[in-house]
Scaffold this motif. Structure first.
Motif, PDB file in Angstrom:
ATOM      1  N   ILE A   6      49.338  45.160  38.754  1.00  0.00           N
ATOM      2  CA  ILE A   6      49.083  43.826  38.211  1.00  0.00           C
ATOM      3  C   ILE A   6      49.791  42.797  39.090  1.00  0.00           C
ATOM      4  O   ILE A   6      50.969  42.967  39.419  1.00  0.00           O
ATOM      5  CB  ILE A   6      49.620  43.711  36.762  1.00  0.00           C
ATOM      6  CG1 ILE A   6      49.131  44.876  35.901  1.00  0.00           C
ATOM      7  CG2 ILE A   6      49.250  42.368  36.138  1.00  0.00           C
ATOM      8  CD1 ILE A   6      47.639  45.022  35.802  1.00  0.00           C
ATOM      9  N   PHE A  28      44.771  45.104  41.097  1.00  0.00           N
ATOM     10  CA  PHE A  28      44.314  45.767  42.323  1.00  0.00           C
ATOM     11  C   PHE A  28      44.712  47.237  42.230  1.00  0.00           C
ATOM     12  O   PHE A  28      45.496  47.616  41.350  1.00  0.00           O
ATOM     13  CB  PHE A  28      44.884  45.097  43.581  1.00  0.00           C
ATOM     14  CG  PHE A  28      46.380  44.987  43.622  1.00  0.00           C
ATOM     15  CD1 PHE A  28      47.029  43.897  43.055  1.00  0.00           C
ATOM     16  CD2 PHE A  28      47.157  45.979  44.213  1.00  0.00           C
ATOM     17  CE1 PHE A  28      48.415  43.783  43.091  1.00  0.00           C
ATOM     18  CE2 PHE A  28      48.546  45.876  44.260  1.00  0.00           C
ATOM     19  CZ  PHE A  28      49.169  44.778  43.686  1.00  0.00           C
ATOM     20  N   GLU A  54      58.650  44.537  46.081  1.00  0.00           N
ATOM     21  CA  GLU A  54      58.375  43.958  44.758  1.00  0.00           C
ATOM     22  C   GLU A  54      58.763  45.016  43.738  1.00  0.00           C
ATOM     23  O   GLU A  54      58.062  46.013  43.585  1.00  0.00           O
ATOM     24  CB  GLU A  54      56.883  43.612  44.590  1.00  0.00           C
ATOM     25  CG  GLU A  54      56.373  42.510  45.509  1.00  0.00           C
ATOM     26  CD  GLU A  54      54.930  42.094  45.211  1.00  0.00           C
ATOM     27  OE1 GLU A  54      54.299  42.707  44.328  1.00  0.00           O
ATOM     28  OE2 GLU A  54      54.449  41.161  45.871  1.00  0.00           O
ATOM     29  N   ASP A  85      56.317  47.921  44.784  1.00  0.00           N
ATOM     30  CA  ASP A  85      54.980  47.616  45.295  1.00  0.00           C
ATOM     31  C   ASP A  85      55.166  46.993  46.677  1.00  0.00           C
ATOM     32  O   ASP A  85      55.301  45.778  46.808  1.00  0.00           O
ATOM     33  CB  ASP A  85      54.298  46.647  44.304  1.00  0.00           C
ATOM     34  CG  ASP A  85      53.041  45.990  44.844  1.00  0.00           C
ATOM     35  OD1 ASP A  85      52.440  46.534  45.787  1.00  0.00           O
ATOM     36  OD2 ASP A  85      52.667  44.929  44.300  1.00  0.00           O
ATOM     37  N   LYS A 106      48.133  46.037  50.565  1.00  0.00           N
ATOM     38  CA  LYS A 106      48.714  46.571  49.335  1.00  0.00           C
ATOM     39  C   LYS A 106      48.556  48.078  49.153  1.00  0.00           C
ATOM     40  O   LYS A 106      49.297  48.682  48.381  1.00  0.00           O
ATOM     41  CB  LYS A 106      48.037  45.897  48.123  1.00  0.00           C
ATOM     42  CG  LYS A 106      48.461  44.458  47.860  1.00  0.00           C
ATOM     43  CD  LYS A 106      49.844  44.399  47.237  1.00  0.00           C
ATOM     44  CE  LYS A 106      50.124  43.064  46.555  1.00  0.00           C
ATOM     45  NZ  LYS A 106      51.517  43.019  46.010  1.00  0.00           N
TER      46      LYS A 106
HETATM   47 MG    MG Z   1      53.314  43.576  42.817  1.00  0.00          MG
END
Ligand code: MG
Length: 203
Positions: A6, A28, A54, A85, A106
């Motif tokens: 998220i 994602f 993150e 992340d 990502k």
């Molecule tokens: Mg993140």
């Protein structure tokens, strides 16, 4: 298994990256090849010169479900842990500008570092969970789930309208403010309350 993540779920983080607050969850995916476990080191990839950490609370899905109503959503995860992340912010910025998808920024190998998991019943209040990231001993992120824009139940319900959740899937629930770049030689340590969940090196 898959990793569902998220974005922009903490207002202060959305603001620090100059993003508007979303009216529904921004999601994602990361493939299973993104998962980095057991405190193995993270190697900075050649294709980015601005990899960000993150820190996020991660939920582990315990049964299959689709079109899950919010009031039943909490029964679809039974364990909680922490994750990083990892994001190639330089690539993401270019893709955001051009309106392109985020996968290269990502979903790359090892971009989803995860801790061990604990039963959610062991946590006193999931909606008031304090979690912290230190880099080289210095606090960089200090979050609390009371500040999320979309609750865990809302996220599960929303995602499951589009994507079937399966046992073992992981849900990264968004990062609080304080994101920044990792450098070779950094040591990342993360806690929920007093319990250490992550302790690994950047190489
Ligand atoms: Mg993140």
């Amino acid at each position: 298994m898959k990793v569902i993540a998220i974005g922009r779920n903490y207002a202060a983080h959305a603001k620090e990256l100059n993003n508007p607050l979303p009216s529904s969850p921004v999601i994602f995916l990361k493939p299973d090849t993104a998962v980095l476990k057991d405190n193995r080191p993270f190697y900075i990839p050649d294709f980015s010169s601005d990899i960000h950490y993150e820190l996020e609370v991660v939920l582990k899905v315990c049964k299959e479900g689709k079109h899950i109503a919010e009031k039943f959503a909490s029964s679809y995860f039974d364990e909680v842990g922490l994750g990083i992340d990892f994001t190639a912010r330089d690539i993401q910025s270019i893709h955001k500008e051009k309106g392109l998808p985020w996968e290269l920024a990502k979903a790359f190998d090892n971009s989803a570092a995860i801790s061990h998991f604990i039963p959610k019943d062991k946590i006193e209040d999931l909606n008031n969970l304090q979690f912290e990231l230190k880099i080289n001993g210095e606090t960089r992120q200090n979050g609390n789930t009371k500040n999320i824009l979309f609750s865990f139940e809302k996220i599960i319900s929303f995602v499951s309208q589009y994507i079937t959740l399966k046992k073992g899937d992981l849900i990264f629930t968004g990062t609080p403010e304080g994101v920044g770049k990792v450098n070779q030689g950094d040591k990342l340590e993360a806690w929920i309350g007093e319990e250490q969940f992550l302790n690994f090196d950047i190489k």
